[in-house]
Motif scaffolding. Structure first.
Motif, PDB file in Angstrom:
ATOM      1  N   SER A 210       0.854  -1.191   0.000  1.00  0.00           N
ATOM      2  CA  SER A 210       0.000   0.000   0.000  1.00  0.00           C
ATOM      3  C   SER A 210       0.888   1.238   0.000  1.00  0.00           C
ATOM      4  O   SER A 210       1.734   1.401   0.871  1.00  0.00           O
ATOM      5  CB  SER A 210      -0.928   0.003   1.216  1.00  0.00           C
ATOM      6  N   ASP A 211       0.691   2.108  -0.999  1.00  0.00           N
ATOM      7  CA  ASP A 211       1.497   3.326  -1.066  1.00  0.00           C
ATOM      8  C   ASP A 211       1.169   4.273   0.078  1.00  0.00           C
ATOM      9  O   ASP A 211       2.044   4.984   0.582  1.00  0.00           O
ATOM     10  CB  ASP A 211       1.254   4.044  -2.400  1.00  0.00           C
ATOM     11  N   ARG A 212      -0.099   4.285   0.467  1.00  0.00           N
ATOM     12  CA  ARG A 212      -0.541   5.088   1.599  1.00  0.00           C
ATOM     13  C   ARG A 212      -1.338   4.196   2.538  1.00  0.00           C
ATOM     14  O   ARG A 212      -2.126   3.372   2.102  1.00  0.00           O
ATOM     15  CB  ARG A 212      -1.408   6.263   1.141  1.00  0.00           C
ATOM     16  N   GLY A 213      -1.126   4.354   3.815  1.00  0.00           N
ATOM     17  CA  GLY A 213      -1.796   3.524   4.797  1.00  0.00           C
ATOM     18  C   GLY A 213      -3.053   4.169   5.330  1.00  0.00           C
ATOM     19  O   GLY A 213      -3.636   5.076   4.731  1.00  0.00           O
ATOM     20  N   GLY A 214      -3.488   3.710   6.484  1.00  0.00           N
ATOM     21  CA  GLY A 214      -4.657   4.251   7.168  1.00  0.00           C
ATOM     22  C   GLY A 214      -4.398   4.308   8.648  1.00  0.00           C
ATOM     23  O   GLY A 214      -3.271   4.071   9.109  1.00  0.00           O
ATOM     24  N   ASP A 215      -5.439   4.617   9.415  1.00  0.00           N
ATOM     25  CA  ASP A 215      -5.264   4.652  10.859  1.00  0.00           C
ATOM     26  C   ASP A 215      -5.299   3.229  11.414  1.00  0.00           C
ATOM     27  O   ASP A 215      -5.405   2.252  10.664  1.00  0.00           O
ATOM     28  CB  ASP A 215      -6.301   5.565  11.516  1.00  0.00           C
ATOM     29  N   ALA A 216      -5.216   3.092  12.740  1.00  0.00           N
ATOM     30  CA  ALA A 216      -5.153   1.778  13.371  1.00  0.00           C
ATOM     31  C   ALA A 216      -6.403   1.456  14.181  1.00  0.00           C
ATOM     32  O   ALA A 216      -6.391   0.557  15.016  1.00  0.00           O
ATOM     33  CB  ALA A 216      -3.915   1.688  14.269  1.00  0.00           C
ATOM     34  N   VAL A 217      -7.489   2.162  13.904  1.00  0.00           N
ATOM     35  CA  VAL A 217      -8.697   2.013  14.711  1.00  0.00           C
ATOM     36  C   VAL A 217      -9.473   0.747  14.353  1.00  0.00           C
ATOM     37  O   VAL A 217     -10.239   0.235  15.153  1.00  0.00           O
ATOM     38  CB  VAL A 217      -9.599   3.263  14.549  1.00  0.00           C
ATOM     39  N   ASP A 218      -9.311   0.230  13.158  1.00  0.00           N
ATOM     40  CA  ASP A 218     -10.063  -0.898  12.627  1.00  0.00           C
ATOM     41  C   ASP A 218     -11.486  -0.481  12.260  1.00  0.00           C
ATOM     42  O   ASP A 218     -12.458  -1.192  12.521  1.00  0.00           O
ATOM     43  CB  ASP A 218     -10.101  -2.074  13.600  1.00  0.00           C
ATOM     44  N   THR A 219     -11.602   0.700  11.654  1.00  0.00           N
ATOM     45  CA  THR A 219     -12.866   1.168  11.098  1.00  0.00           C
ATOM     46  C   THR A 219     -12.593   1.744   9.712  1.00  0.00           C
ATOM     47  O   THR A 219     -11.559   1.441   9.112  1.00  0.00           O
ATOM     48  CB  THR A 219     -13.539   2.208  12.012  1.00  0.00           C
TER      49      THR A 219
END
Length: 543
Positions: A210-219
């Protein structure tokens, strides 16, 4: 090619005709509280709250079907008779928390992937060489940590079935959290990839794709749902969901490197959405590729759910150029748009022999409140049109106090289709399948008039998948008194234009004998005598 008619043309003809057959005459489940036409089989033996289903059919011996579910770890369910009966055993392996995911390689070896625990995170893969009857005592780690940080989650495996140097290579994708459930801006999530070139004995160092990730909230703002697929040229495709919508990537070199992420669709409502009566629900994407020899060979499919119509529906995109461009969005469930009825927790598979797409999902179109059915949908025209059928024998009612899992499953091989789903009765969870068989074991004969009077130029079998792979033999017989009017041409005979015949002709007698020897009734279709070839299907000759 079937009876001289090119398969793409056959698909187009079927597409234009199938809705009349299904909705007008044959009453397939497109609405209304109808019962399932398919035998439902309970898969689990022990009442240990199984949920989160995965299923696969062994290509070298399709009577062997392998299922999995999360139930105090990952359990496996093995059937040697096509799913009629099942064994129920805890999968061997260390640090077995759950998130079961199954695949077979083309030589019949099974791979069962699962995630590690919150105190010993990782991704692990166990292997069976006998269709899931026995497994290794310990699983092979793809990645592991002697703690819960980082945390590796929601993995999925796939094998390369192609002839060539990469045949049998095993690929996995998953989400990694810095700290699972953390809302800290310093914690994030990413999509990782690893491969095994030695039958699951060892794995490459994980690669961030993934070139860009996301947060770690699992939503919604977490990147999740990476399900890899392998095309007929060995390219690897994968799509996931996250804050930017559905993102797609591919590798053309066996997973050594991946390209730039491409956003292929928005996802209104996000991938983590509320469904009344469920503890949680998602519309994460599933990626599949047609590797059959059919007209859509190489087509890439991405399937997901969202609420762009005001309630949750299931959708499909397809690409014929490896993901560079995409088709218009197709809606899979065929209830009225915007009717306030939700479809959710869906999965798809593409039959590697026939190329037909199969989907399973939970559905509330026929129910009030939170009562839920299970529906099955299929498409034999590359995902353009879909037939829907209810497959659960009775509805069930989930509740928010019982975790229902995060996904269902479906597997297809040469017309054998096995969905796998969770149901809740009271507070008791169970796993079920439906026996959907589209193959035939007995010869089907269609008697036609003297060749030269009317030349048979095409055969319409609809709706598929009732009779995929049917062997239809045209024979000459004495003419019967049945009158045929309005037969539909699928293609011209010689230089003649394709037109509707109005003169009276005799089609003769249609004799069809099913798998259990039961005679199928004859149906009239626009004056045409057509023989029923199974539940809600017809076989009709087209002169």
């Amino acid at each position: 090619m079937l009876l001289g008619l090119p398969e793409p043309r056959m698909a187009r003809a079927t597409r234009s005709f199938v809705r009349l057959l299904v909705a007008g005459l044959l009453g397939l489940a497109t609405g209304g509280d109808t019962a399932s036409a398919y035998t439902n089989v309970k898969v689990n033996t022990f009442s240990n709250s199984p949920e989160e289903c995965t299923i696969a059919i062994r290509p070298t011996q399709p009577s062997q079907v392998l299922g999995g579910a999360q139930a105090s770890g990952s359990r496996y369910y093995a059937s040697s008779n096509g799913g009629a009966t099942w064994g129920d055993v805890l999968l061997p392996g260390q640090f077995n928390l759950g998130d079961p995911a199954l695949t077979f390689d083309a030589d019949g070896n099974a791979y069962f992937a699962y995630i590690g625990t919150f105190s010993h995170s990782g991704i692990f893969v166990n292997k069976s060489t006998d269709g899931g009857i026995t497994w290794k005592a310990t699983a092979t780690p793809v990645i592991e940590h002697n703690s819960g940080q980082p945390f590796d989650d929601k993995e999925w495996p796939v094998c390369d079935w192609n002839q060539g140097a990469r045949r049998g290579w095993l690929y996995l994708t998953w989400t990694q959290f810095d700290r699972y459930g953390s809302s800290s801006p310093t914690d994030s999530s990413r999509i990782l990839f690893a491969r095994s070139t030695d039958g699951g004995a060892s794995f490459s160092t994980p690669l961030k794709i993934s070139d860009r990730g996301g947060d770690a909230v699992d939503t919604d703002d977490t990147v999740e749902g990476a399900v890899p697929a392998v095309g007929p040229n060995g390219d690897i495709y994968v799509c996931w969901a996250g804050p930017r919508g559905l993102e797609f990537d591919r590798s053309t070199n066996g997973g050594i490197s991946f390209g730039d992420d491409q956003v292929i669709s928005d996802q209104p409502g996000g991938w983590d959405f509320p469904i009344p009566g469920l503890y949680r629900c998602n519309g994460l994407p599933v990626t599949k590729v047609d590797i059959s020899g059919g007209p859509y060979r190489g087509r890439v499919y991405v399937h997901w759910a969202d609420n762009r119509n005001g309630d949750y529906d299931t959708f499909l995109l397809s690409s014929d150029d490896g993901g560079l461009t995409w088709s218009p969005r197709r809606r899979i469930n065929n209830d009225p748009v915007g009717n306030g009825k939700d479809q959710f927790m869906s999965w798809i598979d593409v039959d590697p022999i026939t190329g037909v797409i199969h989907s399973v999902f939970y559905d509330r179109r026929d129910q009030a409140g939170v009562a839920t059915d299970v529906y099955y949908a299929w498409s034999n025209d590359g995902g353009v049109t879909w037939i829907n059928e209810k497959i659960s024998a009775t509805p069930f009612t989930p509740n928010t106090n019982v975790f229902f899992g995060d996904y269902s499953g479906i597997a297809a091989y040469n017309g054998k289709v096995r969905p796998l789903w969770t149901r809740l009765d009271g507070n008791v969870l169970s796993i079920w399948t439906a026996l959907i068989d589209a193959t035939v074991s007995a010869e089907e004969q269609l008697v036609l008039p003297e060749p030269g009077t009317w030349q048979a130029s095409g055969l319409l079998v609809a709706p598929n998948p009732t009779r995929f792979g049917s062997r239809i033999r045209f024979v000459r017989d004495e003419l019967r008194p049945e009158v045929v009017r309005g037969l539909r041409c699928l293609r011209p005979t010689g230089a003649e234009p394709c037109r509707t015949r109005r003169s009276q002709r005799s089609l003769g007698r249609t004799r069809l004998r099913g798998r259990h020897g039961d005679e199928r009734r004859l149906l009239h279709l626009g004056g045409c005598r057509a023989g029923g070839a199974g539940r809600g299907s017809t076989v009709s000759a087209c002169p």
